[in-house]
Design a protein around this motif. Structure first.
Motif, PDB file in Angstrom:
ATOM      1  N   UNK A   1       1.424  -1.255   0.134  1.00  0.00           N
ATOM      2  CA  UNK A   1       0.192  -0.473   0.109  1.00  0.00           C
ATOM      3  C   UNK A   1       0.987   1.189   0.094  1.00  0.00           C
ATOM      4  N   UNK A   2       0.408   2.145  -1.111  1.00  0.00           N
ATOM      5  CA  UNK A   2       1.367   3.219  -0.460  1.00  0.00           C
ATOM      6  C   UNK A   2       0.186   4.221  -0.107  1.00  0.00           C
ATOM      7  N   UNK A   3       1.032   5.391   0.525  1.00  0.00           N
ATOM      8  CA  UNK A   3       0.479   6.733   1.196  1.00  0.00           C
ATOM      9  C   UNK A   3       0.024   7.621   0.318  1.00  0.00           C
ATOM     10  N   UNK A   4      -1.179   8.564   0.044  1.00  0.00           N
ATOM     11  CA  UNK A   4      -0.321   9.780  -0.725  1.00  0.00           C
ATOM     12  C   UNK A   4       0.871  10.935  -1.257  1.00  0.00           C
ATOM     13  N   UNK A   5       1.678  10.358   0.531  1.00  0.00           N
ATOM     14  CA  UNK A   5       2.712  11.577   0.206  1.00  0.00           C
ATOM     15  C   UNK A   5       4.032  10.362  -1.067  1.00  0.00           C
ATOM     16  N   UNK A   6       3.751   9.326  -0.591  1.00  0.00           N
ATOM     17  CA  UNK A   6       4.455   7.983  -1.882  1.00  0.00           C
ATOM     18  C   UNK A   6       3.966   8.550  -3.297  1.00  0.00           C
ATOM     19  N   UNK A   7       2.467   8.497  -3.069  1.00  0.00           N
ATOM     20  CA  UNK A   7       1.709   8.235  -4.573  1.00  0.00           C
ATOM     21  C   UNK A   7       2.156   9.841  -5.801  1.00  0.00           C
ATOM     22  N   UNK A   8       2.299  10.833  -4.348  1.00  0.00           N
ATOM     23  CA  UNK A   8       2.824  12.263  -5.478  1.00  0.00           C
ATOM     24  C   UNK A   8       4.216  12.356  -5.916  1.00  0.00           C
ATOM     25  N   UNK A   9       5.106  11.248  -5.274  1.00  0.00           N
ATOM     26  CA  UNK A   9       6.953  11.492  -4.844  1.00  0.00           C
ATOM     27  C   UNK A   9       7.209  12.157  -4.291  1.00  0.00           C
ATOM     28  N   UNK A  10       6.322  12.252  -3.781  1.00  0.00           N
ATOM     29  CA  UNK A  10       7.301  13.425  -1.879  1.00  0.00           C
ATOM     30  C   UNK A  10       8.160  12.889  -0.888  1.00  0.00           C
ATOM     31  N   UNK A  11       8.960  11.929  -1.663  1.00  0.00           N
ATOM     32  CA  UNK A  11       9.683  11.116  -0.319  1.00  0.00           C
ATOM     33  C   UNK A  11      10.419  11.827   0.551  1.00  0.00           C
ATOM     34  N   UNK A  12      10.717  13.644   0.178  1.00  0.00           N
ATOM     35  CA  UNK A  12      10.656  14.231   1.745  1.00  0.00           C
ATOM     36  C   UNK A  12      10.433  14.135   2.409  1.00  0.00           C
ATOM     37  N   UNK A  13       8.397  14.140   2.744  1.00  0.00           N
ATOM     38  CA  UNK A  13       7.525  14.146   3.329  1.00  0.00           C
ATOM     39  C   UNK A  13       7.361  12.128   3.915  1.00  0.00           C
ATOM     40  N   UNK A  14       7.842  11.137   3.204  1.00  0.00           N
ATOM     41  CA  UNK A  14       7.666   9.957   4.130  1.00  0.00           C
ATOM     42  C   UNK A  14       8.640  10.046   5.619  1.00  0.00           C
TER      43      UNK A  14
END
Length: 76
Positions: A1-14
């Motif tokens: 499962x992928x969180x929204x920040x991952x889906x957006x490519x915002x790896x800095x928010x992980x």
């Protein structure tokens, strides 16, 4: 499962919240028998994930205990 920040490519928010989202998605599937985000393509699923568009667990399974649904939704 992928969180929204991952889906957006915002790896800095992980962070830890990303793992909590994943646990919420697993709980969702345990409660409903299906993943929270379903689509005909990967792009469609990613779009739904970013928007947080999914049916509430009790809409799919009316017998879902309210407390478990609340925990699931808080995690998601």
């Amino acid at each position: 499962y992928m969180a929204p920040e991952q889906a957006e490519g915002r790896l800095d928010l992980i962070g830890p919240h990303t793992d909590i989202f994943g646990l919420g998605a697993v709980l969702y599937e345990l409660l409903t028998g299906q993943p929270p985000f379903k689509g005909r393509s990967t792009i469609e699923v990613l779009r739904m994930t970013k928007r947080g568009a999914f049916p509430l667990p009790h809409e799919l399974r009316p017998d879902v205990p309210p407390g478990l649904e609340a925990a699931c939704l808080k995690a998601l």
